[in-house]
Scaffold this motif. Structure first.
Motif: not given
Lengths: 228, 228
Positions: A169-188
Motif C-alpha cells: 500500500g505505498v501510495e506515492g511513487i516519485w519516479n526517476f526511472s525514465g519509464i511510465d509505471l503501470p500502477v493501480g487506481e489509488g497510486t499517485v
C-alpha cells in the motif's frame, strides 16, 4: 475551508507561490498586494487573484495578502502540514542526492529506508541510514508504514519493485526511472524524467526565434512581463 | 520539411514518442499504426495523429508509421541530430549524477567541463574529467564553446555564475538550483525543481478521489485508457 476543484496547471504554480511567500517572510514582509507579487513573480496580477481565489481568496481589498497566513494556507493545500515517510530505492548519485537534500526534511519528508541491489552499496550509509538490499524491502514494508517510494534506479529495477510497493500500500511513487509505471487506481506517480527534460532543452535551443522564445515562456509559466 | 508552430504541450510529448519508438525499434518492429501506438502509450489515436500531423504527417493510410523514419524525424525536431557541449557547475550528488548519466551521451550531449566551489572537490575527477574551481569558468569559456550549462548548485551560486555564462554566450541553461533565473532574451532555461516536484506529489496524495485521480492523469499526459 472548502477548496474548489483546481486544474493541474494551478497545482503546478502553487509551489512557486509557496517559495516566493517564504522569501518575502524571510525579508520580514507582513503583507503584499497582488500587484507587488505580480512584479516579483512575473505573473499577471489577475492570474494571481484568480489562482488564489480558487482556495476561497485570502486577499482583502486595499490590504492585499497576509504573507504568513497565505503561505500557511498554501502549505496546507499542498499537504505540507503533515509529515511523510519516504524510502529511496536506488542509492546511486541521484538517490544519494535525494537522501541528502535537507530541504525535503523542512517540508516534512523523512527518509526512513534506503535500498539497492548493488552489493558494494548494501551495508554502506547515506546520512546515517544503512543501505539495505532490495530483497529486504518486503520485510521492511511489513513493519514500517511508508507513504512515498522514490525510485532512482534503472527501468527494469523500478518495474521489479512495483508489485512489492503495491502489496504494502505505498501510495506515492516519485519516479526517476525514465519509464511510465503501470500502477493501480489509488497510486499517485510523480515523474521526473531527466532525459525528457534534456530533450525539451535541446528542442527549445533549436527553435529560438524572438517570437517563439516569448511564446514558450508565456505558455510555460503563464507569465507576462511585469510592469516594473 | 516545414514544421508548423507547435505548442509547449506537444513539445513535452515528443520525447515520449521518441522513447516509445526506440523501444519498438529494439523489438524489431518496422511499422506501427496510430491505434497500436495509442494502446501502448495510453494516448488517444486521434491525439497521436494530431501531434504527428504538425510535423507534416509521417503516416500513410492503411500502412501506419514507419518506426525508424518517424523516430529519426522526431530526433531531428528535438535537435538530437547534432551534438552539444555541456558543462556542469556544482559537482555534488546531483551534478555527479548528470555527469555519469550515459544516456545523455547517446543523445549527443558531451560533458566537457565540471566546476565547483568546494575546495575538497576541486581537483577530483568525475568520469575522467577534473573538477575545476568556478573561478576558472571565465577562462574556460574563453577558449571552449559551450552550448549548455547545467547548474546543480545552490541558489546564490547559480545567480553568481549567470553573468559569466551570459558574457560568453552560453545559450542553454539546465537549472536545478531551485530559483527562477533572470536571463536575457536569447537564453533558454529548462528548470528542474525537485522541491516543487515533491510538493506536487504531496498535493496529489492529499487530494486523491477516484474522480480527481482520473482527471489528474488525463490532464497530465493527455491520456485516455487504451481499448485493450
Amino acid at each position: 475551508m472548502q477548496e474548489k476543484r483546481i486544474s493541474n496547471a494551478v497545482v503546478k504554480r502553487l509551489p512557486r507561490y509557496y517559495r516566493y511567500l517564504g522569501m518575502l517572510m524571510k525579508e520580514g514582509k507582513d503583507r503584499i498586494s497582488s500587484g507587488e507579487l505580480s512584479r516579483i513573480m512575473h505573473v499577471t496580477a489577475s492570474q494571481i487573484r484568480q489562482d488564489l481565489n480558487l482556495f476561497g481568496g485570502f486577499g482583502q481589498q486595499g490590504y492585499g495578502y497576509n504573507v504568513a497566513y497565505l503561505r500557511e494556507e498554501i502549505a496546507r493545500i499542498l499537504g505540507l502540514d503533515r509529515t511523510y515517510t519516504m524510502i529511496i530505492v536506488g542509492t546511486g548519485n541521484l538517490g544519494s542526492a535525494l537522501a541528502s537534500y535537507v530541504r525535503f526534511q523542512d517540508k516534512g519528508m523523512h527518509v526512513t529506508g534506503l535500498f539497492d541491489v548493488a552489493p558494494e552499496r548494501v551495508g554502506t550509509k547515506v546520512r546515517d541510514i544503512v543501505v539495505q538490499h532490495v530483497d529486504q524491502l518486503d520485510d521492511f514494508l511489513s513493519v514500517n508504514e511508508v507513504d512515498i517510494a522514490a525510485l532512482t534506479l534503472p527501468r527494469q529495477g523500478a518495474l521489479d519493485v512495483l508489485p512489492v510497493l503495491a502489496r504494502h500500500g505505498v501510495e506515492g511513487i516519485w519516479n526517476f526511472s525514465g519509464i511510465d509505471l503501470p500502477v493501480g487506481e489509488g497510486t499517485v506517480v510523480e515523474n521526473v524524467n531527466l532525459s525528457e527534460s534534456m530533450m525539451e532543452l535541446t528542442y527549445r535551443l533549436g527553435h529560438r526565434t524572438a517570437r517563439a522564445a516569448r511564446e514558450t515562456e508565456v505558455q510555460e509559466g503563464q507569465q507576462e512581463a511585469g510592469t516594473e
